[in-house]
Design an enzyme around this catalytic site. Structure first.
Site, PDB file in Angstrom:
ATOM      1  CD  GLU A 111      -1.672  -2.435   1.390  1.00  0.00           C
ATOM      2  OE1 GLU A 111      -2.466  -3.363   1.094  1.00  0.00           O
ATOM      3  OE2 GLU A 111      -0.548  -2.642   1.934  1.00  0.00           O
ATOM      4  CG  HIS A 163     -11.415  -7.757   5.451  1.00  0.00           C
ATOM      5  ND1 HIS A 163     -10.771  -8.634   6.295  1.00  0.00           N
ATOM      6  CD2 HIS A 163     -10.696  -7.739   4.303  1.00  0.00           C
ATOM      7  CE1 HIS A 163      -9.711  -9.138   5.685  1.00  0.00           C
ATOM      8  NE2 HIS A 163      -9.640  -8.607   4.475  1.00  0.00           N
TER       9      HIS A 163
END
Length: 375
Positions: free
Chosen positions: A109, A179
């Site tokens: 990321e 998540h």
């Protein structure tokens, strides 16, 4: 650790207190995986144009297709975007535009954000995808210390304003602690960024295209539970919607309800409940943009109603509702009839099987309205 223990202990007591009541409500629900009923946007007849019935991931795909077709410098990159991505938002785009414009990146990321900053600074339109907002934190330094400050530190000689970072966020019914998070408040503390959260397909396409064209780097957070739950008539042509402008979805005079993303659909149900059970008309506002946020629209509503409920999925402490509450009491103090009520997630990691208890559902929001009315 002590603070987390206390929060967790309170959460467990809250679950025990509400379990019997909520069990009945959950058993009566036809959609056990969702805590809301989707409410599509009403389109004014005067705005009628060529449109297609799309869900939210299709609307986002359509927006990305539009951007790539319109701008030869636009590129899309991220983890697994070449085959369409986990949620299929980039489906078919590599086949249409080639591997040079839609391509996969390593699982980094920080690298995705840094690469996007470099491409934008070099003049390209960079559209990055972070596969889940929960995993955006390795890129935090690049986004906050580089992207947001690039223009400022160079005295406007250089910028990376053509960078847009997309990322799925918030509860999905089974995502648990890694998540399901809603990280908007972390980035709202960063001058130089714009942070946007859509509530449905029509809005998602227009806002995403606005972010892609905006002169500042934008973080576009997509409530993933809406990808397939939300279906609307979405214009097929290129169009944009304003950033930094809230939407008054339901007019009322008793209590101002403020939310964004998925929570807007919860609050739509709360408006109906308040009318049925309490006989009052609540005003519902979608904040739309977290940064910058529409102070004028919020303050105007609060001065009319005198009561406010802010609801969001992120934890209570440091959530963006705290910024709204502080600003409202500064600007609307003499108009307030009760303290600003916040209905949020708890100060614990996002739970798995206890997700229905964690989320700010319509019943918790209705309780906050009653508290504001009875103050």
């Amino acid at each position: 650790m002590a603070g987390l223990y206390k929060s967790s202990n309170f959460f467990c007591k809250f679950i025990s207190h509400r379990s019997s009541n909520v069990k009945v409500r959950l058993a009566a629900s036809q959609r056990s995986a969702s805590h809301f009923t989707y409410v599509p946007d009403n389109v004014d007849a005067s705005e009628a144009q060529s449109s297609a019935r799309l869900n939210m991931f299709q609307a986002i795909n359509n927006a990305l297709d539009t951007a790539l077709k319109k701008d030869d410098t636009a590129v899309i990159f991220g983890e697994d975007v070449a085959f369409g991505g986990v949620f299929r938002c980039t489906l078919g785009l590599q086949d249409k535009y080639g591997k040079d414009r839609v391509f996969n990146t390593p699982l980094s990321e920080q690298g995705i954000a840094g690469f996007g900053i470099g491409m934008a600074a070099a003049g390209a339109t960079a559209i990055a995808e972070i596969q889940f907002a929960d995993y955006i934190f390795p890129a935090f330094d690049q986004i906050v210390n580089e992207a947001a400050k690039y223009r400022y530190r160079s005295g406007d000689l250089f910028n990376c304003g053509s960078l847009t970072i997309r990322s799925p966020c918030s509860a999905v019914g089974h995502g648990a602690l890694y998540h399901s998070q809603s990280p908007e408040a972390y980035f709202a503390h960063t001058p130089g960024l714009k942070v946007v959260i859509p509530r449905g397909p029509r809005q998602a396409k227009g806002l995403l295209l606005s972010c892609i064209q905006d002169p500042d780097p934008c973080l576009f957070l997509e409530p993933k539970v809406l990808y397939r739950a939300a279906v609307e008539d979405v214009p097929t042509d290129d169009y944009i919607l304003p950033l930094g402008k809230a939407d008054v979805l339901v007019k009322g005079d008793a209590v101002t309800l403020i939310g964004w993303g998925t929570q807007i659909h919860v609050l739509h149900e709360v408006v109906k409940l308040a009318k049925e059970e309490l006989g009052i008309n609540c005003e519902l506002i979608d904040l739309v943009s977290i940064l910058p946020w529409d102070r004028e629209t919020i303050f105007k509503s609060v001065k009319k109603t005198g009561r406010v409920v802010v609801a969001h999925e992120a934890p209570l402490t440091g959530g963006f509702g705290a910024e709204l509450a502080a600003s409202i009491q500064e600007e609307c103090f003499l108009s307030l009839e009760a303290p600003v009520q916040r209905v949020t997630g708890f100060d614990t990691p996002f739970p798995h099987i206890f997700e229905p208890f964690y989320l700010p559902d319509k019943w918790r929001c209705l309780d906050a309205i009653k508290k504001a009315l009875n103050y």
